[in-house]
Design an enzyme around this catalytic site. Structure first.
Site, PDB file in Angstrom:
ATOM      1  N   SER A  28       0.799  -1.223   0.000  1.00  0.00           N
ATOM      2  CA  SER A  28       0.000   0.000   0.000  1.00  0.00           C
ATOM      3  C   SER A  28       0.836   1.280   0.000  1.00  0.00           C
ATOM      4  CB  SER A  28      -0.950   0.020   1.203  1.00  0.00           C
ATOM      5  OG  SER A  28      -0.230   0.192   2.414  1.00  0.00           O
ATOM      6  N   LYS A  53       0.929   4.843   6.765  1.00  0.00           N
ATOM      7  CA  LYS A  53       0.392   5.650   5.662  1.00  0.00           C
ATOM      8  C   LYS A  53       1.096   7.008   5.681  1.00  0.00           C
ATOM      9  CE  LYS A  53      -2.773   2.489   4.818  1.00  0.00           C
ATOM     10  NZ  LYS A  53      -2.660   1.583   3.656  1.00  0.00           N
TER      11      LYS A  53
END
Length: 298
Positions: free
Chosen positions: A78, A157
């Protein structure tokens, strides 16, 4: 990762410390006197000997992991191309303040997250409505069970939106406070088709872009043919709430992030990722990637 290693270290530190401390307070002198009277060489009982030997070691490890730096392994794609599957990273635990191990309560503030920072945080759960119409965080992505426990997992993230920002996201195009984020296409994604995370981008004609977030210039991956949720949406308002952050993965169409589960609460922050200390691509797909070792994370 579904267990809290810091909690385990804290529990072991307390158990070993209590065993060693209670023994020295109440039992050591009498036991030492018995050994002296019998002429035998003194020795601690096995549990006390283990506690005495392991307590200082585990205590030091706990302090280093809780207040200095903690290692993590990247389990998914990701954050490609910034972070790859198999990257081992170090996370600065005091970048945003000192927090109590296991409980994660901030006891000293030394800085605030900035736009573009790559952060590790505890997954907050999906935003759902319970039977009374109250907004809750659930571990069930479908919200069929609003009371489902949120798994104890560390996620990574990049910070896109800060508290008070007005955010719009449409097909990975980001607008912050009315200004589009500057990005430039660099070309098609290049990778190893034998690796599933690379093959996903190659099969879907992924492209690599340069993106400017505040003072941070970094690369992202896009798959223009795939659609992702927009912001605002029912779970994410356009204005970022206080003490909350909008976070997204750098592999924009292959990242489950704030677009799906809302903002990331400040209390869930773990630290700021700052360096790759090892990169393992897999036994049959590259082995150790020496070029990535020592890479500063931006």
């Amino acid at each position: 990762m579904d267990f809290d290693f810091s909690a385990i270290l804290l529990a072991l530190t307390v158990v070993f410390g209590v065993v060693w401390g209670l023994d020295r307070l109440f039992f050591y002198k009498k036991r030492a006197a018995r050994f002296a009277a019998s002429g035998e060489e003194y020795r601690d009982p096995a549990p006390v000997d283990w506690a005495r030997s392991l307590f200082p070691v585990i205590f030091v490890v706990l302090l280093l992991r809780s207040f200095v730096a903690e290692p993590f392994r990247i389990p998914s794609g990701s954050m490609m191309p910034t972070l790859d599957v198999g990257d081992f990273i170090l996370v600065n635990k005091f970048a945003y303040g000192l927090r109590l191990p296991a409980f994660n309560n901030k006891v000293l503030s030394v800085g605030e997250p900035k736009r573009g920072d790559v952060i590790v945080f505890r997954f907050p759960g999906y935003i759902c409505q319970d039977q009374n119409g109250n907004t809750v965080r659930s571990g069930d992505v479908t919200c069929a069970d609003p009371q489902a426990p949120v798994p104890s997992q560390n996620w990574i993230k990049r910070i896109i939106g800060l508290p008070g920002d007005t955010i719009e996201v449409h097909n990975s195009q980001i607008v912050i406070n009315g200004k589009p984020v500057v990005d430039t296409e660099l070309g098609p994604f290049q990778g190893n088709p034998s690796r599933p995370e690379d093959n996903y981008l190659l099969y879907n004609n992924g492209t690599v872009w340069s993106e400017q977030l505040g003072s941070v210039t970094h690369q992202i991956a896009r798959i223009p043919s795939l659609q992702t949720p927009s912001i605002p949406n029912p779970s994410v308002p356009s204005v970022v709430p206080p003490n909350c952050y909008i976070v997204m993965g750098d592999d924009r169409e292959n990242s489950q992030d704030s677009r799906w589960w809302g903002c990331m609460p400040e209390q869930n922050l773990v630290g700021k990722a700052f360096v790759i200390w090892l990169s393992w691509k897999g036994l049959h797909t590259g082995g150790v990637d020496f070029h990535r070792i020592g890479t500063v994370i931006r």
